[in-house]
Design a protein around this motif. Structure first.
Motif, PDB file in Angstrom:
ATOM      1  N   VAL A  59      24.832 -15.532  25.556  1.00  0.00           N
ATOM      2  CA  VAL A  59      23.563 -15.390  26.123  1.00  0.00           C
ATOM      3  C   VAL A  59      23.188 -16.866  26.405  1.00  0.00           C
ATOM      4  O   VAL A  59      23.565 -17.916  25.913  1.00  0.00           O
ATOM      5  N   GLN A  60      22.542 -17.053  27.747  1.00  0.00           N
ATOM      6  CA  GLN A  60      22.105 -18.420  28.187  1.00  0.00           C
ATOM      7  C   GLN A  60      20.835 -18.524  28.284  1.00  0.00           C
ATOM      8  O   GLN A  60      19.945 -17.461  28.743  1.00  0.00           O
ATOM      9  N   GLN A  61      20.119 -19.864  28.456  1.00  0.00           N
ATOM     10  CA  GLN A  61      18.565 -19.821  28.654  1.00  0.00           C
ATOM     11  C   GLN A  61      18.386 -19.710  30.166  1.00  0.00           C
ATOM     12  O   GLN A  61      19.268 -20.655  31.093  1.00  0.00           O
ATOM     13  N   CYS A  62      17.595 -19.083  30.812  1.00  0.00           N
ATOM     14  CA  CYS A  62      17.042 -19.072  31.982  1.00  0.00           C
ATOM     15  C   CYS A  62      16.295 -20.242  32.603  1.00  0.00           C
ATOM     16  O   CYS A  62      15.614 -20.677  31.575  1.00  0.00           O
ATOM     17  N   PRO A  63      16.472 -20.902  33.558  1.00  0.00           N
ATOM     18  CA  PRO A  63      15.713 -22.001  33.944  1.00  0.00           C
ATOM     19  C   PRO A  63      14.211 -21.934  34.232  1.00  0.00           C
ATOM     20  O   PRO A  63      13.749 -20.739  34.183  1.00  0.00           O
ATOM     21  N   ASP A  64      13.625 -23.069  34.403  1.00  0.00           N
ATOM     22  CA  ASP A  64      12.169 -22.933  34.980  1.00  0.00           C
ATOM     23  C   ASP A  64      12.021 -22.311  36.556  1.00  0.00           C
ATOM     24  O   ASP A  64      12.495 -22.764  37.292  1.00  0.00           O
ATOM     25  N   ILE A  65      11.925 -20.938  36.294  1.00  0.00           N
ATOM     26  CA  ILE A  65      11.900 -20.309  37.866  1.00  0.00           C
ATOM     27  C   ILE A  65      10.883 -20.747  38.900  1.00  0.00           C
ATOM     28  O   ILE A  65      11.320 -21.164  40.018  1.00  0.00           O
ATOM     29  N   SER A  66       9.666 -21.162  38.238  1.00  0.00           N
ATOM     30  CA  SER A  66       8.753 -21.576  39.239  1.00  0.00           C
ATOM     31  C   SER A  66       9.028 -22.788  39.635  1.00  0.00           C
ATOM     32  O   SER A  66       8.848 -23.221  41.030  1.00  0.00           O
ATOM     33  N   GLY A  67       9.478 -23.676  38.951  1.00  0.00           N
ATOM     34  CA  GLY A  67       9.852 -25.205  39.006  1.00  0.00           C
ATOM     35  C   GLY A  67      11.053 -25.143  40.169  1.00  0.00           C
ATOM     36  O   GLY A  67      11.058 -25.927  41.158  1.00  0.00           O
ATOM     37  N   ALA A  68      11.825 -24.331  40.086  1.00  0.00           N
ATOM     38  CA  ALA A  68      13.229 -24.469  40.918  1.00  0.00           C
ATOM     39  C   ALA A  68      12.655 -23.815  42.459  1.00  0.00           C
ATOM     40  O   ALA A  68      13.277 -24.396  43.427  1.00  0.00           O
ATOM     41  N   LEU A  69      11.912 -22.743  42.365  1.00  0.00           N
ATOM     42  CA  LEU A  69      11.393 -22.480  43.600  1.00  0.00           C
ATOM     43  C   LEU A  69      10.216 -22.992  44.285  1.00  0.00           C
ATOM     44  O   LEU A  69       9.722 -23.056  45.389  1.00  0.00           O
TER      45      LEU A  69
ATOM     46  N   LEU B  28      19.120 -14.890  29.573  1.00  0.00           N
ATOM     47  CA  LEU B  28      20.109 -14.304  30.455  1.00  0.00           C
ATOM     48  C   LEU B  28      21.150 -13.638  29.592  1.00  0.00           C
ATOM     49  O   LEU B  28      21.866 -14.385  28.744  1.00  0.00           O
ATOM     50  N   SER B  29      21.361 -12.232  29.813  1.00  0.00           N
ATOM     51  CA  SER B  29      22.361 -11.668  29.088  1.00  0.00           C
ATOM     52  C   SER B  29      23.777 -12.176  29.619  1.00  0.00           C
ATOM     53  O   SER B  29      24.074 -12.847  30.534  1.00  0.00           O
ATOM     54  N   PRO B  30      25.008 -11.750  28.786  1.00  0.00           N
ATOM     55  CA  PRO B  30      26.262 -12.474  29.010  1.00  0.00           C
ATOM     56  C   PRO B  30      26.289 -11.492  30.483  1.00  0.00           C
ATOM     57  O   PRO B  30      26.398 -10.456  30.704  1.00  0.00           O
ATOM     58  N   TRP B  31      26.699 -12.398  31.533  1.00  0.00           N
ATOM     59  CA  TRP B  31      27.125 -12.182  32.795  1.00  0.00           C
ATOM     60  C   TRP B  31      26.088 -11.394  33.842  1.00  0.00           C
ATOM     61  O   TRP B  31      26.330 -10.643  34.482  1.00  0.00           O
TER      62      TRP B  31
END
Length: 615
Positions: free
Chosen positions: A558-568, A602-605
């Motif tokens: 499992v991985q942390q999802c980034p800052d979506i609004s910031g990236a966009l 984020l789930s694996p893969w």
């Protein structure tokens, strides 16, 4: 498929060429579908599955060689350009295939293999008949050299692609002929204008006149060799034959030859062309081939990404070299930005007939759950990439490499066998083991096992009780197209969905500008696609502001999802989730918008696409 173009003798002008937005699908005919129970796939079998390809979203079928051939290199050794190998069918079957494609708004391209022929081709038989043959100069012949002890040696020290020298001795005429591949594949002499004219007429116009829409052009940058034939520098001490791609790749007259091919044949027919560019790893080398102004090829395959993990191309090719995700991302960035500021175009692919399966190389097929997750994430990566998308048969259902339990006897390919035998000949058991390990990941054989259609005997590829030309995968009952067609959330269902989204958001995915994020992260593969470059010169300000964020977890944790609004670059709450690879209700994280967009897991893969606008 809609036609959004204007025909011009020198190409397509005014609007986007149709082939930029098309989805191409490569069929390896021996392994696709057998219609007559002889264990060998054929053209009638392909025709019977055209509706399957149409439903998937395929626009163009690329049919690998089906020409008359001794089949020593699975049809890449052609003995008659105007005949169909009897196991594949007849000329009438090709006509029926053309009609089947065209009637559905699809197109058909063939493989054009004209760097070499079979040694059984009438041209070569006549060429080797005597030194005074009118076709002697249609191939490349040279007298022998002699070493200090008077032993006959080849004209140069070049090593070929199939673990042997590039020169074969002809006892009858007492000269050597050049063969970059096997001794059964003599190279044509493109310096001879009569030879080129025969290629254009017999291998190209013949098929274009029958209605074929273009060609994938095999080994397109090898037609022009250095004609002074020097020895290659010794880069592999202790062996007789040395790597020498600089002697035959991107040679002195190559662009002249390709422009002539386009001017005389491709352009008058409006035929699409995609060339195979070997040993051409730099953008500045590729651009002259695909620049619209140059008028050579429409597109080209560059292989740096798909060959990650392979050893030296000539010595130890199958000694596997593990690579980090960051290496993959750097190559993707190089070629995803290739079109920016240029008039060139790019192809997107991660499988073909010459490489192992993508899910076994770039993904994780160690468990059923990780196999499905990584196959979908690879699909997401490919379908959101700028350029023309090429799929290979079975990729859309996540076909795996051959099982690790299979022995070397299951490997049929001339290259696999050649490199294995070379390792055995050294007597070095560590090298033999390393070669077997590498073959288990990289060999061309993996992509050539029969297509897994259903759970009936022989996976529905051929009749029950028939021995197919290659063994069917042990896991076909669990992994097959019929099972996935009944499950809209399968790998096949995901490919079908995302190919539609690729066309719906063509300004972002097919034509968008690419910006890589977190290049050194070894778990997350993330990039932003920016719109407003859809190829039509569309100046719509809304399209220019459109962005997509592609976030993919290329790991089994499992991985942390980034800052979506910031990236966009948008306010929180304005971003929207377009899709996720995870089955409904299975995500390890909240798919909700608003706060769920920031810091979710984020789930694996798992892969996701977010937009900075409401779809």
């Amino acid at each position: 498929m809609g036609s959004n173009l204007i025909h011009h003798p020198d190409g397509w002008v005014g609007t986007t060429p149709w082939w930029k937005d098309a989805v191409f699908y490569q069929v390896y005919p021996a392994s696709f579908k057998d219609s007559n129970g002889d264990g060998w796939g054929d053209i009638p079998g392909l025709i019977s599955k055209i509706d399957y390809l149409h439903r998937l979203g395929v626009d163009v079928v690329w049919l690998s060689p089906m020409f008359e051939s001794p089949q020593q290199d699975m049809g890449y050794d052609i003995s008659d350009y105007q005949a169909v190998h009897q196991r594949y069918g007849t000329l009438e079957d090709v006509d029926r295939l053309i009609e089947a494609c065209h009637s559905r708004g699809m197109k058909l391209i063939l493989d054009l293999v004209v760097n070499h022929t079979s040694d059984q081709h009438p041209w070569f038989k006549e060429s080797r008949s005597s030194k005074t043959s009118p076709k002697r100069d249609w191939y490349i012949w040279k007298p022998p050299r002699y070493d200090g002890e008077g032993n006959r040696i080849p004209p140069t020290n070049w090593r070929g692609y199939f673990a042997g020298p590039t020169w074969t001795w002809d006892e009858g005429t007492q000269e050597y002929y050049l063969n970059l591949y096997g001794p059964f594949q003599p190279d044509l002499n493109w310096e001879n204008p009569e030879c080129r004219a025969a290629v254009y007429d017999e291998a190209m116009r013949f098929w274009l006149d029958r209605g074929v829409d273009g060609f994938r052009i095999d080994t397109v940058n090898k037609y022009s060799k250095r004609t002074d034939f020097p020895d290659a520098p010794v880069t592999c001490p202790g062996v007789a034959h040395q790597p020498a791609p600089e002697m035959w790749c991107n040679g002195p007259r190559i662009h002249e030859f390709i422009r002539e091919m386009r001017t005389r044949v491709l352009a008058p027919y409006g035929a699409v062309s995609v060339g195979e560019l070997s040993n051409t790893p730099r953008p500045e080398q590729v651009l002259p081939y695909v620049s619209a102004a140059a008028g050579e090829l429409d597109m080209a395959f560059e292989f740096s990404t798909i060959r990650l993990g392979t050893g030296d191309l000539f010595h130890g090719k199958y000694i596997y070299r593990p690579f980090p995700l960051s290496a993959l991302k750097r190559l993707v960035e190089t070629w995803q930005t290739f079109t920016e500021g240029t008039d060139g175009w790019h192809t997107v692919f991660c499988e073909n007939h010459d490489n192992g399966r993508a899910v076994s190389r770039f993904g994780d097929d160690s468990t059923p759950e990780l196999w499905e997750a990584s196959a979908k994430t690879i699909a997401l990566w490919q379908a959101t990439s700028t350029g023309t998308l090429f799929l290979y048969q079975g990729q859309e259902i996540g076909m795996r490499n051959m099982p690790a339990s299979w022995g070397i006897e299951e490997y049929k390919d001339v290259e696999s066998v050649g490199f294995y035998n070379e390792a055995v000949a050294t007597g070095d058991q560590d090298r033999v083991r390393a070669t077997l390990h590498g073959l288990g990941i990289l060999a061309r054989d993996h992509s050539r096992i029969p297509f897994q259609w259903d759970d009936s005997p022989n996976a529905g590829f051929t009749d029950e009780g028939v021995t197919p030309w290659m063994r069917v995968h042990d896991q076909y009952r669990e992994l097959n197209a019929a099972k996935q067609a009944a499950d809209p959330e399968s790998v096949l269902g995901f490919y079908t969905r995302i190919l539609k989204l690729r066309k719906q958001y063509r300004d972002l995915f097919t034509h968008g500008r690419f910006r890589l994020l977190a290049p050194d992260d070894e778990a997350l593969f993330m990039y932003v696609k920016e719109g407003g470059a859809d190829g039509d010169g569309d100046g719509d300000d809304d399209k220019k502001r459109r962005k997509a964020l592609v976030v993919m977890n290329f790991s089994s944790s499992v991985q942390q999802c980034p800052d979506i609004s910031g990236a966009l670059g948008c306010r929180e709450g304005e971003a929207s989730l377009l899709l996720s690879t995870v089955r409904s209700g299975k995500s390890a994280a909240s798919d909700g918008l608003g706060p769920g967009l920031r810091g979710s897991e984020l789930s694996p893969w798992e892969g996701r696409v977010y937009l900075n606008f409401k779809p």
